[in-house]
Each structure stands twice: as C-alpha cells, then as structure tokens.
Design a protein around this motif. Structure first.
Motif, mmCIF file in Angstrom:
data_model
loop_
_atom_site.group_PDB
_atom_site.id
_atom_site.type_symbol
_atom_site.label_atom_id
_atom_site.label_comp_id
_atom_site.label_asym_id
_atom_site.label_seq_id
_atom_site.Cartn_x
_atom_site.Cartn_y
_atom_site.Cartn_z
ATOM 1 N N ARG A 239 0.809 -1.216 0.000
ATOM 2 C CA ARG A 239 0.000 0.000 0.000
ATOM 3 C C ARG A 239 0.842 1.265 0.000
ATOM 4 N NH1 ARG A 239 -1.735 3.949 -0.938
ATOM 5 N NH2 ARG A 239 -3.626 5.028 -0.231
ATOM 6 N N ASN A 384 -11.826 -0.919 0.495
ATOM 7 C CA ASN A 384 -11.722 0.348 1.236
ATOM 8 C C ASN A 384 -10.676 0.264 2.347
ATOM 9 O OD1 ASN A 384 -13.691 1.638 -0.321
ATOM 10 N ND2 ASN A 384 -15.362 0.903 0.977
ATOM 11 N N ALA A 385 -10.561 -0.894 2.990
ATOM 12 C CA ALA A 385 -9.528 -1.072 4.009
ATOM 13 C C ALA A 385 -8.148 -0.986 3.380
ATOM 14 C CB ALA A 385 -9.704 -2.417 4.698
ATOM 15 N N LYS A 387 -7.356 0.743 0.601
ATOM 16 C CA LYS A 387 -7.100 2.151 0.236
ATOM 17 C C LYS A 387 -6.740 2.986 1.465
ATOM 18 C CE LYS A 387 -9.331 4.511 -2.785
ATOM 19 N NZ LYS A 387 -10.393 5.206 -3.564
ATOM 20 N N ARG A 388 -7.399 2.716 2.571
ATOM 21 C CA ARG A 388 -7.115 3.478 3.788
ATOM 22 C C ARG A 388 -5.809 3.070 4.439
ATOM 23 N NH1 ARG A 388 -12.538 2.057 4.956
ATOM 24 N NH2 ARG A 388 -11.753 0.606 6.542
ATOM 25 N N LYS A 390 -5.456 0.230 6.162
ATOM 26 C CA LYS A 390 -5.761 -0.385 7.454
ATOM 27 C C LYS A 390 -6.126 -1.842 7.297
ATOM 28 C CE LYS A 390 -7.476 3.975 9.380
ATOM 29 N NZ LYS A 390 -8.601 4.688 10.011
#
Length: 390
Positions: A239, A384-385, A387-388, A390
């Motif tokens: 990421r 979404n996790a 992208k964040r 996390k």
C-alpha cells in the motif's frame, strides 16, 4: 393484349363475308396496360415517438464518428454521458429512474444486476446484425447471462500490468524484470523500487480484488470471506508504494504520473499512442498476462426503466454492423467479438499480440465472472480497508 385485338378483328371480317348485311360491330377498346406493382420496400426499424436516446458509457470508449453517423441516419438525438467504474453505474441503476436507455456494464459485474432484475431482455428479432457475433464468444457471456438474454457485446480486453519501460528499467536498477508481471505491483521487493516513479491502481474493487485473489492463490471471484483476508494482507504490504488510485488512467499514464500501473489493455495502448503523438520517447506497453490477466467483456444492456427501448435496439443493431465493430478495434485498440468485422480490422492491429492475444496468452486469462450480491459488502470493505491502509 395485341393477340386479343387481332382475334376480335378477324371475327368481324368473317361475319361480313357471310352475305348477311349487318352493321359492323366495333371491337371493344383494349384495356389500358397496367404497370407491374413495385415490390414493397423493406420495413425499416421501429422507432420510438420521441427521437431521443440516452447512453451511459465509459470514458474514451467510443469511435470518433459513431454517434454523429447514427444521428444522421436515423434522426435520433443521442445524449451521451460517462461513468468511471462499474460501481458508479451500479449505484445509478439501483437508485432507479436512471434516465438511460443503454448502459455499458462489464459482463461479470452485470451478473448481479441481471439477478436483481435491473435489465430488461433484448428483443433479438430487432437485431438484424446479431448473426455477425461469434457464437464461441457469446458462449463466454452466457456464463453470466444465460441464453444471452440481456447483454450484447461492445468490446473486450484484459486487465493487466502496464509499464513505462524506460522508467521502470531505471527504477529497478540492475534487477531483472520478474517473470510474473504482477510481482511489479504486488510484491514489495519490486514495488518498493518502483515507488520512486509511481504505481497506479485502477480505482475499482471489481478490477483489483479478482487479480489480488488470483495472485495469492484464491479463486478470482471467491465467495469465501476468508479468502479476502488473504488478499488484503498481501495488498497491505504494498500500500505505501501505491501513488494513486486512478479513474482517469489514460490521462494519468500519458501524463507521466506513474511508471507501473494496473490498467485495461486497450487504455494502456491508447495512452501509448498519445505519448507518441506528442513526441514522447518513452515506451508505454501492456505486459502479456503470464500470471493471469483478468479478461473483461463490456456489453450493452437496456435498463428496466428505459424510456426509448425501440431506439435502444436500433442503436445496438447499428453498432453490430461489421464496419462499426471494426472501427472500435482500429481506433481504440480493443478487440471485438464481431466475427464479421475481422476482415475490416487493420493488419497491424490484428497482429498486435497485446490486443488480439495468441492462444497461449489467451489460455492464461482469468475467465469472465462476477461477485454475487451476497459477497458484495466483503468486496467493498476489503477494498476500502486497502485504500485506507488499514
């Protein structure tokens, strides 16, 4: 007609020769000749009373003159809007009253839209050019649209890794290119080196999650939530090296915002052409899917609440003409499932192995599929996790 007049005239002569004086009988006037009836003109397509068609498609995904040619031939005004990913299209359809008569979903993603009753069946009797389609190609779509009831092909390609060759080679230093191109964007020992020149991912869960799942040895369209955890763990490790999540990939590649990218094969080739047109020296290439490229087939569908259904069928049939399907490949670097179009496709396009794949590379493609509604929340939460971070 001449024969009838002659017989009547001879009869009058014979009567006079018999000696009985009679007033000569005038022969009846010959009936006026009637011109043969002209054959009936073939019936044209049935149009809606309102000469309007509302289309919702991907950006940079239509040939230069298709809309203008269609409007000129049929007198139908086309309103043309674009969306960035399948998720945006889906949200519009689920909300209802989209206002569109034709939309262009990816076949795999359209599975849950078909299951949810968001499309109406195609009336194939109105598609005179339907026979131009390759039956084997249509069989692939039938995997998500049984009996090909709802979807008509637009174009296809594959999601893969693309690179700016010069920048990637420089960033890697003496490290050789990996055998599996997905290592460049999914394996930290490569992605950490490419961080300096930039890595871009398509901003779409339905594109990133299947290839990530496949990379970690899980089914590309898994329905098991545990498989998504394995994919997320892999994605988390790279990421920090991902510079951007792109919804304008052609512009971002051509603008030099990234040197390695997960993108659509046709878009990567379009970006490569733009770089050449502007005098750029860097070589932009989609890499062949040695580790499994994600095949996609984009299709035309008619939303259940479409207002101009006849016009939609006319547009579909117009697009299925061989010349129009060939133009898609020639202008936009996307192959077609229209077998009648092949003769009109340029040799340099047919010979480009990143457009029309050879048998070996075709065999490596991840088959067309889609996530069910049951796992959709897991797909979105996982993405979404990622992208964040996390």
């Amino acid at each position: 007609m001449k024969k009838q007049v002659l017989v009547l005239a001879m009869s009058a002569i014979l009567l006079a020769a018999c000696g009985k004086k009679e007033e000569p009988v005038a022969a009846p006037a010959a009936p006026a000749a009637t011109a043969p009836a002209a054959p009936a003109a073939p019936a044209g397509p049935v149009l809606d009373d309102e000469k309007v068609l509302n289309v919702y498609n991907w950006p940079d995904y239509i040939t230069e003159t298709l809309i203008a040619d269609f409007e000129k031939e049929y007198g139908i005004k086309v309103n043309y809007d674009t969306f960035e990913n399948n998720e945006a299209l889906h949200a519009k359809l689920v909300a209802g009253n989209s206002g569109y008569d034709i939309v262009i979903p990816t076949a795999g993603f359209a599975k849950k839209q078909i299951d949810g009753g968001l499309y109406q069946p195609i009336d194939k009797s109105k598609l005179t050019n339907y026979g131009n389609l390759d039956p084997d190609f249509m069989a692939k779509i039938a995997g998500v649209d049984p009996e090909n009831k709802h979807l008509v092909p637009w174009a296809w390609g594959f999601t893969t890794v693309g690179i700016n060759k010069q920048k990637v080679e420089k960033a890697l230093g003496g490290m050789p290119m990996p055998e599996n191109a997905w290592d460049l964007v999914f394996k930290p020992e490569y992605s950490s080196k490419l961080r300096s020149c930039g890595i871009a991912y398509l901003d779409s869960p339905s594109e990133i999650l299947p290839v990530a799942l496949h990379y970690v040895g899980k089914p590309a369209y898994s329905e098991n939530p545990e498989d998504f955890k394995a994919a997320l763990e892999m994605l988390k490790k790279v990421r920090k090296d991902v510079r951007l999540f792109s919804s304008t990939m052609i512009d971002d590649i051509a603008g030099g915002k990234a040197c390695a990218f997960i993108g659509w094969s046709g878009d990567i080739n379009i970006a490569a052409d733009r770089v050449k047109e502007t005098g750029g020296k860097d070589e932009i290439v989609p890499l062949l899917p040695t580790g499994g490229g994600l095949v996609f087939i984009d299709t035309m569908a008619i939303p259940k609440d479409a207002k101009h259904v006849n016009n939609a069928h006319v547009f579909m049939d117009f697009y299925l003409r061989a010349a129009n399907a060939a133009a898609m490949a020639n202008e936009l670097n996307y192959p077609t499932g229209n077998k009648a179009a092949l003769a009109d496709i340029k040799d340099e396009v047919k010979g480009n192995k990143t457009i029309f794949l050879g048998p070996e590379d075709t065999a490596r493609l991840i088959a067309t599929g889609g996530f069910s509604n049951d796992v959709s929340s897991v797909v979105n939460e996982t993405y979404n996790a990622f992208k964040r971070g996390k």
